[in-house]
Design a protein around this motif. Structure first.
Motif: not given
Length: 279
Positions: A158-185
């Motif tokens: 918890p004392n480390v600053q993390f940075v999640l790259d590339h919006c979590g690498v979603p599968d945009i070509k495949g319209n993959g919003e789930h479970p990406w959306r829930e994991h991002m939240s």
């Protein structure tokens, strides 16, 4: 003004990149000078270099190479996110060497091309904890199904600053919003994680995507993390797979058209300047 937090430079005459053989479109040199011409045109003023998964024997040489470029007159290079191997026993010694160099702003270990359980090893996790209190960040590049593993790392350190790259690498070509959306939240609930709005054009269908194609992914990322925990990155030259730097900058401005000036400023430069102390 834009701070680009995710520039890759490729110089095959100096460094070795084993993975490039499998990506013909990127298997050439991409120089700072080539990048800078376009970057100046679109308003980039400061840049962080992101490690390019060089041969492990070249890790420190990569940092030295970029630092040398930063000393050239007019260079925009303000620091590096260096490569590392937290799964190895000599990480602690490596970390101490890097801590003496103010040009090193953080670290990254590419996780989406290694076994899923690498980040679950005891040595890996203990070494990530060593970053706590150093002011050095750790970038997370993972596929959507690996985001829960990134969340676990954030909870363990918890004392480390993390940075999640590339919006979590979603599968945009495949319209993959789930479970990406829930994991991002879920990962966004960790106050020690920021998100990088970067590189998503490379995940869309080349030649046919529009700003509206990207909108659900970018807006959900910003909505989950809030305007104070998002930064911007080009992911050049990987972004050339989806149109290039100028195209990605134009798409970003289109996506931000409904936001306030203050919100845009936080995403495009203010948050990065604060997070990595670039002022």
């Amino acid at each position: 003004m834009i701070v680009d937090t995710h520039l890759h430079l490729i110089d095959r005459s100096v460094l070795r990149y084993p993975w490039l053989a499998g990506v013909p479109a990127l298997n050439r040199d991409f120089s700072y000078d080539e990048y800078a011409v376009e970057a100046h045109r679109v308003g980039v003023e400061r840049v962080l270099h992101m490690e390019v998964d060089v041969d492990p024997a070249d890790i420190e040489a990569e940092t030295a190479r970029v630092e040398g470029l930063s000393r050239q007159p007019g260079s925009m290079l303000a620091g590096v996110i260096a490569s590392c191997r937290p799964e190895e026993a000599d990480f602690a010694t490596y970390l101490e060497r890097q801590r003496t160099n103010p040009f090193v702003k953080g670290f990254r270990r590419v996780l989406h091309v290694v076994p899923d359980d690498l980040s679950e090893g005891a040595l890996f996790r203990d070494n990530i904890k060593r970053l706590g209190g150093t002011g050095l960040s750790f970038d997370l590049v993972v596929l959507p199904h690996q985001i829960p593993k990134a969340t676990a790392l954030a909870d363990l350190a918890p004392n480390v600053q993390f940075v999640l790259d590339h919006c979590g690498v979603p599968d945009i070509k495949g319209n993959g919003e789930h479970p990406w959306r829930e994991h991002m939240s879920e990962i966004a609930r960790r106050p020690n994680v920021a998100a990088k709005v970067s590189g998503v054009v490379a995940y869309a269908e080349p030649g046919s995507w529009t700003a509206e194609t990207l909108r659900p992914y970018v807006e959900h990322t910003i909505g989950a993390f809030g305007w104070d925990r998002v930064v911007w990155g080009s992911d050049w030259p990987v972004c050339t797979l989806g149109g290039g730097l100028s195209t990605w900058v134009a798409a970003t401005h289109a996506l931000l058209s409904g936001s306030s000036v203050d919100e845009r400023d936080r995403l495009l430069f203010a948050n990065a300047s604060k997070l990595w102390q670039l002022d």
